[in-house]
Design an enzyme around this catalytic site. Structure first.
Site, short mmCIF file in Angstrom:
data_model
loop_
_atom_site.label_atom_id
_atom_site.label_comp_id
_atom_site.label_asym_id
_atom_site.label_seq_id
_atom_site.Cartn_x
_atom_site.Cartn_y
_atom_site.Cartn_z
N ASP A 49 0.83 -1.21 0.00
CA ASP A 49 0.00 0.00 0.00
C ASP A 49 0.86 1.26 0.00
O ASP A 49 1.71 1.43 0.87
CB ASP A 49 -0.89 -0.03 1.25
N THR A 90 -6.83 3.25 -2.46
CA THR A 90 -6.70 1.85 -2.09
C THR A 90 -7.77 0.94 -2.71
O THR A 90 -7.45 -0.11 -3.27
CB THR A 90 -6.71 1.71 -0.56
N ASP A 363 -0.99 -0.40 -4.66
CA ASP A 363 -2.35 0.03 -4.99
C ASP A 363 -2.38 1.50 -5.41
O ASP A 363 -3.40 1.99 -5.89
CB ASP A 363 -3.30 -0.21 -3.82
N HIS A 364 -1.27 2.19 -5.22
CA HIS A 364 -1.06 3.57 -5.66
C HIS A 364 0.31 3.98 -5.16
O HIS A 364 0.93 3.26 -4.37
CB HIS A 364 -2.14 4.52 -5.11
N HIS A 497 -2.35 10.82 -1.76
CA HIS A 497 -2.40 10.30 -3.12
C HIS A 497 -3.81 10.49 -3.65
O HIS A 497 -4.66 11.07 -2.98
CB HIS A 497 -2.02 8.81 -3.12
#
Length: 556
Positions: A49, A90, A363-364, A497
């Site tokens: 993550d 997420t 996830d980013h 993010h």
């Protein structure tokens, strides 16, 4: 003489025939059988993550040989891997990794979003039609019902007639529920609070299996109630900023944001086990539980492929609180490297070297703290959302005589009230364009696109391409706006993010193990390519909404 010539000709013919026959026989024997698919005993999907790609290179010299370096050196590294949609958060991240498509198709358009049908905010994994299992709280009322396509894990279950097991684990509920798909045997997440237990939903089962109860009853989680100091001497952490700075949060009960962090002392002030989420210990707990699942569920024990989905979430909590340039983030990744090495070692022992396949991605990614960037004379800053909303409401009142034409503003999207626009005899397309032009006059807004543009154009590059991949016709808003590069809607400490900018989209993608080539590429790959690559490896059907393509260079 003629008889001798005839004999020689017959002899030559026989020799030639025999030789040709031997060649044909040899060719038939040497022709390798076609391998139509690989059959690893276990596929392990790892999502870290908030991991930026440059965490691989930035901390490379500190990593050991058995974790990140093993995956890179012995596997395949996609160096130019990106999320091809926004919002980069997420829920959409995990869904996109496992469905092989984007929010435009799978429907997970945020962690939370405004539901146009009910007029209420909904959570990507929330589902009140199911009950909690393993707790008396509502923390287990979850399911993947808002994700409207299948996952690679679903396709594995279908392909094996439900014989291949799928287990998903994460500190975050959405980090387990979405990767597990609709048919997972189980998805487990961490309750935290005053229990520190792993729980699930009645969507999967009515009661926790014995191995989970045993894990919860053990002292494994309680063992991490200990001080957090750096793994290595802090003066060697030259790849991150000063330990004492104004760009990081301060944990409740502490007077400084510097090491060491005395967790036992501030335990109660930070909701007990919740505190572990903001430390690398949360990742270690996840690794402990994942290995318990490997053992408790006999994953990879036979020739039918199983799937273990692991999401490491503490990297996100630490990044949000301390920022991507902090020594806390660096220490978290060095400790995660050890947890990865531990997992790979156990996989070697339990499943067998060369008998499993791993992919690792994020996830980013995340932006550096804008306050820090601004102090380095880099254009960056913060959106004054309250000031923008006040100015925006003045515009609506002047233009339409009411602010009621807007129902909701969230995730950098504006949702209009179509009924009120109709009653005011205002064309929807006209309203979208007028509001878009107004937003574009605001200093912190860089680009604006309307729902009409998303419907009528097919973008193939740049920011509009990314926005369109995140735009779901049934669920997304009527106007989408993009902040200036380096600008966020967030507090002045820590990182975040969610944008379509490259600092949020550039994430690692590593493949390792059975059926995977050794090497790397700088060609662009995209997050939706992961699921079809694994599907091609296994020789199973692609998830039913797949828009990505298999990465051919990865596969043997």
């Amino acid at each position: 003489m003629k008889n001798n010539n005839l004999i020689l000709l017959l002899l030559a013919f026989c020799i030639t025939t025999f030789t040709n026959g031997q060649h044909r026989k040899k060719n038939i024997e040497e022709k390798a059988p076609v391998e139509i698919a690989q059959s690893p005993k276990l596929v392990v999907g790892i999502v870290v993550d908030q991991m930026r790609y440059d965490y691989l290179t930035r901390f490379w010299n500190h990593y050991g040989e058995g974790g990140f370096k093993r995956l890179v050196n012995d596997g395949f590294n996609c160096k130019n891997n990106h999320f091809n949609y926004s919002p980069t958060s997420t829920g959409p991240g995990h869904a996109s990794v496992y469905t092989g498509t984007t929010p435009a198709t799978h429907g997970i358009i945020g962690n939370n979003w405004y539901d146009k049908e009910t007029g209420e905010e909904v959570y990507c994994a929330g589902d009140d039609s199911y009950e909690s299992v393993g707790t008396t709280s509502d923390a287990g009322k979850m399911s993947p019902h808002r994700m409207i396509t299948t996952t690679i894990t679903d396709q594995l279950r279908l392909h094996t007639q439900q014989r291949g097991k799928v287990i998903a684990v994460s500190l975050k509920d959405r980090g387990a529920v979405l990767p597990g798909g609709h048919t997972a045997n189980a998805a487990y997440w961490f309750e935290g609070g005053n229990t520190g237990n792993w729980i699930t939903s009645s969507f999967y089962m009515d009661a926790l299996p014995q191995w989970v109860n045993s894990f919860n009853a053990s002292d494994e989680v309680e063992a991490y109630k200990k001080p957090w100091n750096t793994l290595k001497p802090i003066n060697t952490y030259v790849e991150s900023g000063l330990d004492a700075n104004s760009y990081e949060g301060v944990l409740d009960g502490e007077t400084t944001n510097t090491f060491p962090h005395d967790l036992p002392t501030i335990w109660e002030a930070n909701s007990q086990f919740e505190l572990l989420r903001k430390t690398p210990y949360g990742n270690s707990i996840t690794a402990d539980f994942a290995l318990a699942a490997l053992e408790g569920e006999d994953l990879g024990a036979d020739t039918i492929t199983d799937f273990l989905a692991i999401s490491f979430s503490s990297t996100d909590y630490v990044g949000h609180f301390f920022g991507v340039n902090s020594k806390e983030v660096q220490d978290t990744y060095l400790r995660l490297d050890q947890d990865l090495a531990r997992i790979l070692t156990v996989l070697d022992e339990k499943v067998g070297v060369g008998e499993y396949t791993v992919f690792l991605t994020a996830d980013h990614a995340a932006i550096n703290v804008p306050a820090y960037l601004a102090d380095q004379k880099i254009p960056a800053g913060y959106l004054d959302m309250d000031g923008m909303r006040e100015e925006f409401n003045e515009f609506l009142q002047y233009k339409y005589g009411t602010t009621d034409v807007v129902k909701n503003i969230s995730n950098y999207q504006i949702f209009l009230d179509h009924k009120i626009l109709t009653n005011l005899d205002i064309d929807l397309d006209d309203a979208e364009e007028e509001i878009a032009k107004e937003l574009l006059t605001y200093e912190a807004v860089n680009q604006v696109y309307t729902g009409h543009q998303m419907w009528t154009n097919e973008y193939t590059e740049g920011i509009p391409y990314i926005l369109q991949n995140g735009y779901n016709q049934k669920r997304s808003g009527d106007i989408l706006f993009v902040p200036r590069p380096g600008f966020i809607s967030y507090g002045r400490t820590g990182s975040t993010h969610g944008s379509p900018m490259i600092y949020d989209t550039h994430a690692p993608l590593l493949f390792y193990g059975k059926g995977i080539k050794q090497g790397s590429t700088v060609d662009r790959t995209e997050i939706p390519d992961i699921a079809p690559t694994i599907a091609a490896l296994l020789g199973i059907a692609f998830p039913n909404g797949t828009t990505g393509k298999p990465i051919g260079e990865v596969l043997q």
